[in-house]
Write an enzyme that holds these catalytic residues in place. Structure first.
Site, PDB file in Angstrom:
ATOM      1  N   ASP A  13      50.441 -22.355 -10.282  1.00  0.00           N
ATOM      2  CA  ASP A  13      49.510 -23.447 -10.047  1.00  0.00           C
ATOM      3  C   ASP A  13      48.270 -23.353 -10.939  1.00  0.00           C
ATOM      4  OD1 ASP A  13      50.860 -24.933  -8.026  1.00  0.00           O
ATOM      5  OD2 ASP A  13      50.352 -23.386  -6.572  1.00  0.00           O
ATOM      6  N   GLY A  14      47.755 -22.147 -11.109  1.00  0.00           N
ATOM      7  CA  GLY A  14      46.584 -21.981 -11.963  1.00  0.00           C
ATOM      8  C   GLY A  14      46.860 -22.399 -13.398  1.00  0.00           C
ATOM      9  N   TYR A  62      41.585 -24.299  -1.645  1.00  0.00           N
ATOM     10  CA  TYR A  62      40.406 -23.632  -1.088  1.00  0.00           C
ATOM     11  C   TYR A  62      39.829 -24.433   0.081  1.00  0.00           C
ATOM     12  CZ  TYR A  62      35.890 -21.211  -1.056  1.00  0.00           C
ATOM     13  OH  TYR A  62      34.780 -20.512  -0.690  1.00  0.00           O
ATOM     14  N   LEU A 110      41.343 -26.083   2.408  1.00  0.00           N
ATOM     15  CA  LEU A 110      42.048 -25.753   3.649  1.00  0.00           C
ATOM     16  C   LEU A 110      41.634 -24.376   4.156  1.00  0.00           C
ATOM     17  CD1 LEU A 110      44.146 -26.490   5.789  1.00  0.00           C
ATOM     18  CD2 LEU A 110      45.918 -25.584   4.260  1.00  0.00           C
TER      19      LEU A 110
END
Length: 259
Positions: free
Chosen positions: A48-49, A161, A163
């Site tokens: 994802d990053g 972040y 959540l």
């Protein structure tokens, strides 16, 4: 070697991990790839990053992006399989995303602009709490928010972040943004707000020299800020491609029933 669908040109962009590099080599052996500047679809291999970093580098040529997970969570990516790549891309569901824009003014007067696909976050830099005021569409809504920081999250970033900070999950297409405090001390019972995506936010830092605050747009950090403006950039559209059976909208819905 598999034949590409007529007119479809693919380019590979892989992270530097061993798994991603091996997968890139395998795909290049099986499919006719072109340089990124000539491609119609960009195939991204990583986590994802790395996907977020890639979306930030698209510039004015905003290719549709089909990601395959070779990282950890892979929330923004499809499962990796080398078979049937062209067919998977041909039937993939496009998911348009509009990023946030951040304009951060440092205490020395320097202004820095950045883009955020997941969220814009503000954080205290020292042991002392941040003291912030929050203005929405030129109306002050909070004049004295004492906290560790706050988050403005997009639907795509609401399961990240946001959540973890007990913020709400936003369905894709909801045209909402989540305004979420990080450990709010005053007002003690304020848990955040849902705002329309058309809202324009201004966060001002009280006592910025005594209580310094940094602002982060995805991975672009600006330290010692005194004012931060945030808004959704409707003029910029980023398109992610997802397998129909595992699309981003469904993933976000399923997250709301996870425990």
């Amino acid at each position: 070697m598999s034949a590409l669908a007529p007119g479809t040109r693919l380019a590979i962009h892989a992270s530097d991990t061993a798994d991603a590099q091996r997968a890139a080599h395998e795909l290049c052996e099986r499919y006719a790839m072109v340089p990124r500047a000539q491609a119609d679809v960009l195939v991204v291999l990583g986590g994802d990053g790395f996907m977020l970093e890639t979306l930030h580098t698209l510039g004015d040529r905003r290719l549709p992006v089909y990601g395959m997970n070779l990282g950890t969570v892979g929330f923004l990516l499809n499962a990796f399989r080398s078979d049937g790549l062209v067919e998977r891309i041909a039937r993939a569901v496009p998911m348009p995303l509009h990023p946030l824009r951040m304009r951060a003014e440092r205490c020395g007067g320097q202004t820095i602009d950045a883009m955020a696909i997941n969220e814009v976050s503000l954080f205290r830099e020292t042991r002392q709490s941040a003291v912030l005021s929050v203005t929405v569409d030129e109306i002050e809504r909070l004049g004295n928010l004492v906290c560790d920081g706050m988050i403005i999250a997009t639907p795509a970033g609401s399961t990240a972040y946001n959540l973890s900070a007990q913020g709400p999950i936003l369905p894709i297409g909801s045209r909402l943004l989540a305004l979420t405090p990080i450990n709010a001390f005053r007002p003690r019972r304020w848990r955040g707000a849902l705002m329309p995506s058309t809202a324009k936010f201004r966060i001002e830092v009280h006592q910025p020299h005594k209580r310094p605050v940094s602002a982060v747009a995805d991975y672009t950090e600006v330290r010692e800020v005194c004012r931060v403006d945030v808004w959704e950039d409707r003029d910029t559209t980023l398109t992610l491609l997802f397998d129909p059976e595992h699309n981003l909208e469904d993933r976000i819905i399923r997250e709301q029933f996870a425990y």
